[in-house]
Scaffold this active site. Structure first.
Site, PDB file in Angstrom:
ATOM      1  CE  LYS A  26      -5.970   7.519   4.496  1.00  0.00           C
ATOM      2  NZ  LYS A  26      -6.098   6.065   4.345  1.00  0.00           N
ATOM      3  CE  LYS A  64      -0.950   8.769  10.024  1.00  0.00           C
ATOM      4  NZ  LYS A  64      -1.518   7.541   9.706  1.00  0.00           N
ATOM      5  CE  LYS A  86       2.188   2.274   4.327  1.00  0.00           C
ATOM      6  NZ  LYS A  86       0.826   1.818   4.428  1.00  0.00           N
TER       7      LYS A  86
HETATM    8  P1  TYM Z   1      -1.544   1.633   7.396  1.00  0.00           P
HETATM    9  O1  TYM Z   1      -1.165   0.837   6.210  1.00  0.00           O
HETATM   10  O2  TYM Z   1      -1.736   3.090   7.261  1.00  0.00           O
HETATM   11  O3  TYM Z   1      -0.502   1.425   8.544  1.00  0.00           O
HETATM   12  C1  TYM Z   1      -0.132   0.134   8.958  1.00  0.00           C
HETATM   13  C2  TYM Z   1       0.111   0.082  10.442  1.00  0.00           C
HETATM   14  O4  TYM Z   1       1.119   1.013  10.812  1.00  0.00           O
HETATM   15  C3  TYM Z   1       0.636   1.869  11.835  1.00  0.00           C
HETATM   16  N1  TYM Z   1       1.225   3.208  11.635  1.00  0.00           N
HETATM   17  C4  TYM Z   1       1.949   3.846  12.553  1.00  0.00           C
HETATM   18  N2  TYM Z   1       2.327   3.500  13.802  1.00  0.00           N
HETATM   19  C5  TYM Z   1       3.086   4.379  14.478  1.00  0.00           C
HETATM   20  N3  TYM Z   1       3.488   5.573  13.973  1.00  0.00           N
HETATM   21  C6  TYM Z   1       3.130   5.959  12.729  1.00  0.00           C
HETATM   22  N4  TYM Z   1       3.542   7.116  12.249  1.00  0.00           N
HETATM   23  C7  TYM Z   1       2.331   5.069  11.961  1.00  0.00           C
HETATM   24  N5  TYM Z   1       1.806   5.120  10.715  1.00  0.00           N
HETATM   25  C8  TYM Z   1       1.127   3.968  10.540  1.00  0.00           C
HETATM   26  C9  TYM Z   1      -0.878   1.896  11.640  1.00  0.00           C
HETATM   27  O5  TYM Z   1      -1.534   2.273  12.817  1.00  0.00           O
HETATM   28  C10 TYM Z   1      -1.150   0.465  11.245  1.00  0.00           C
HETATM   29  O6  TYM Z   1      -1.244  -0.362  12.384  1.00  0.00           O
HETATM   30  N6  TYM Z   1      -6.356   0.785   8.166  1.00  0.00           N
HETATM   31  C11 TYM Z   1      -5.046   0.211   8.352  1.00  0.00           C
HETATM   32  C12 TYM Z   1      -4.841  -1.099   7.633  1.00  0.00           C
HETATM   33  C13 TYM Z   1      -5.857  -2.154   7.936  1.00  0.00           C
HETATM   34  C14 TYM Z   1      -5.913  -2.931   9.126  1.00  0.00           C
HETATM   35  C15 TYM Z   1      -7.011  -3.845   8.936  1.00  0.00           C
HETATM   36  C16 TYM Z   1      -5.163  -2.929  10.297  1.00  0.00           C
HETATM   37  C17 TYM Z   1      -6.868  -2.585   7.124  1.00  0.00           C
HETATM   38  N7  TYM Z   1      -7.542  -3.598   7.718  1.00  0.00           N
HETATM   39  C18 TYM Z   1      -7.353  -4.739   9.925  1.00  0.00           C
HETATM   40  C19 TYM Z   1      -5.528  -3.863  11.297  1.00  0.00           C
HETATM   41  C20 TYM Z   1      -6.606  -4.741  11.100  1.00  0.00           C
HETATM   42  C21 TYM Z   1      -4.031   1.198   7.795  1.00  0.00           C
HETATM   43  O7  TYM Z   1      -4.352   2.060   7.037  1.00  0.00           O
HETATM   44  O8  TYM Z   1      -2.818   0.965   8.117  1.00  0.00           O
END
Ligand code: TYM
Length: 338
Positions: A113, A200, A203
């Site tokens: 990022k 992957k 968003k």
């Molecule tokens: P975020 O918002 O990017 O994504 C949310 C969840 O979706 C999963 N994910 C995917 N899984 C499969 N294929 C993909 N292409 C894909 N893109 C995203 C992510 O692995 C995630 O589980 N850091 C985290 C948010 C967060 C969090 C937490 C998660 C903040 N605090 C505490 C668990 C526990 C994130 O950026 O997710």
């Protein structure tokens, strides 16, 4: 016996996509039966990159509505907004002070990022994984259901809990923080982009055609799938490393239909891309249709959504403050006057 705890969250940045659902939210639903579950909308994470305040507010509420539409049940789960529970920022500060800077500089997502931000990289972006560790550790979570891309962040949360808090500050070996485990599904944990199967689904990809939004209308889903990158070979197969697009689209097909891998393999072995893409589009549209209908109903009643988040905040506050007090006390902060 107290049930084990689960915590997870999604950032309210833009609209959620198929990867978020197949890799994360979809797996939360079954966990509600056997675990005490906490699901937060991690808005403080969303401000670690430049953002629009109005969009963030809207997205926070719509992400909560999508949790519900996907089957998160407010009677079984605590659903809340991260910034409403101040203990997240407070524990983050404490953990910042014990986490070595070089652990943070190793984080792959930060590096990826940061390249995109040039000179504008915020301290918050570097600190993002410590805030995530705080989210998890505050709830004494046993399991954290996430996609593959969050594995390194989970390892960091484990290391902070174990090496930087428990080993340094616990007396008589009683752990202060629970050391969590990631829960990463074997299949949907890494859904790839429709336009480049090396990346992957994300968003933040500027190409809208690279992802299927959970709220995309049927025609748009069909259009994106029709345009998805493919190869020139006939017949579809999972396991050929030279055919990542086939692997990705077949995986999506397996997950949205609920069919087994071997069933899909047999069904698609001799199929051409054209026929398969029509099938995949139909299956995706029908898997998302109940989520979309339920979402449309939920967003009509903003007051009800806000009530669910207020109830969630109250429950989350109680659990989080207990952990915060325990950590504050262990590291020597003077007890708050009652
Ligand atoms: P975020 O918002 O990017 O994504 C949310 C969840 O979706 C999963 N994910 C995917 N899984 C499969 N294929 C993909 N292409 C894909 N893109 C995203 C992510 O692995 C995630 O589980 N850091 C985290 C948010 C967060 C969090 C937490 C998660 C903040 N605090 C505490 C668990 C526990 C994130 O950026 O997710």
């Amino acid at each position: 016996m107290t049930p084990k705890r689960v915590l997870s969250g999604v950032q309210p940045t833009g609209s959620l996509h198929l990867g978020n659902w197949l890799g994360a939210i979809g797996n939360w639903i079954d966990l509600q039966k056997d675990f005490e579950t906490f699901f937060c909308v991690v808005d403080l994470h969303a401000i670690t990159v430049p953002h629009d305040p109005k969009l963030l507010r809207e997205s926070t509420l719509s992400t909560a509505a999508l949790y519900l539409a996907c089957g998160v049940d407010p009677k079984r789960s605590t659903i809340f907004v991260q910034s409403h529970v101040s203990a997240h920022s407070q524990l983050c500060w404490i953990l910042n002070c014990v986490t070595p800077l070089n652990w943070m500089e190793r984080m792959i997502q930060f590096k990826e990022k940061a390249i995109k931000q040039g000179d504008n990289v915020s301290v918050g972006l570097l600190d993002y994984p410590v805030l995530m560790a705080s989210d998890i550790l505050l709830y004494d979570a046993d399991l954290v259901p996430v996609g593959e891309d969050q594995k390194q962040h989970l390892e960091l949360a484990r290391d902070i809990a174990q090496q930087r808090i428990n080993s340094k500050f616990s007396k008589k070996g009683d752990p202060i923080l629970k050391v969590p485990k990631p829960l990463i599904s074997s299949d949907g944990s890494k859904i790839m982009s429709l336009t480049n199967a090396a990346n992957k689904m994300s968003k933040s990809d500027p190409n809208e055609g690279s992802r299927i939004g959970l709220l995309d209308p049927p025609e748009l889903i069909a259009k994106k799938i029709k345009r998805a990158k493919t190869d020139s070979e006939a017949g579809l197969e999972f396991a050929n490393p030279k055919r990542p697009e086939a692997h990705n689209l077949l995986t999506i097909y397996t997950l949205v239909t609920g069919k087994s891998k071997s069933e899909v393999e047999a069904e698609c072995l001799e199929m051409g891309w054209g026929k398969f893409k029509t099938l995949l589009a139909e299956a995706t549209v029908s898997a998302l249709s109940p989520i979309q209908s339920s979402y449309q109903e939920l967003v009509k009643d903003q007051a009800q959504l806000e009530l669910i988040l207020a109830t969630g905040k109250e429950k989350a506050d109680e659990v989080a403050n207990t952990t915060l007090d325990r950590v504050s006390n262990a590291i020597g902060l003077l007890q708050k006057p009652i």
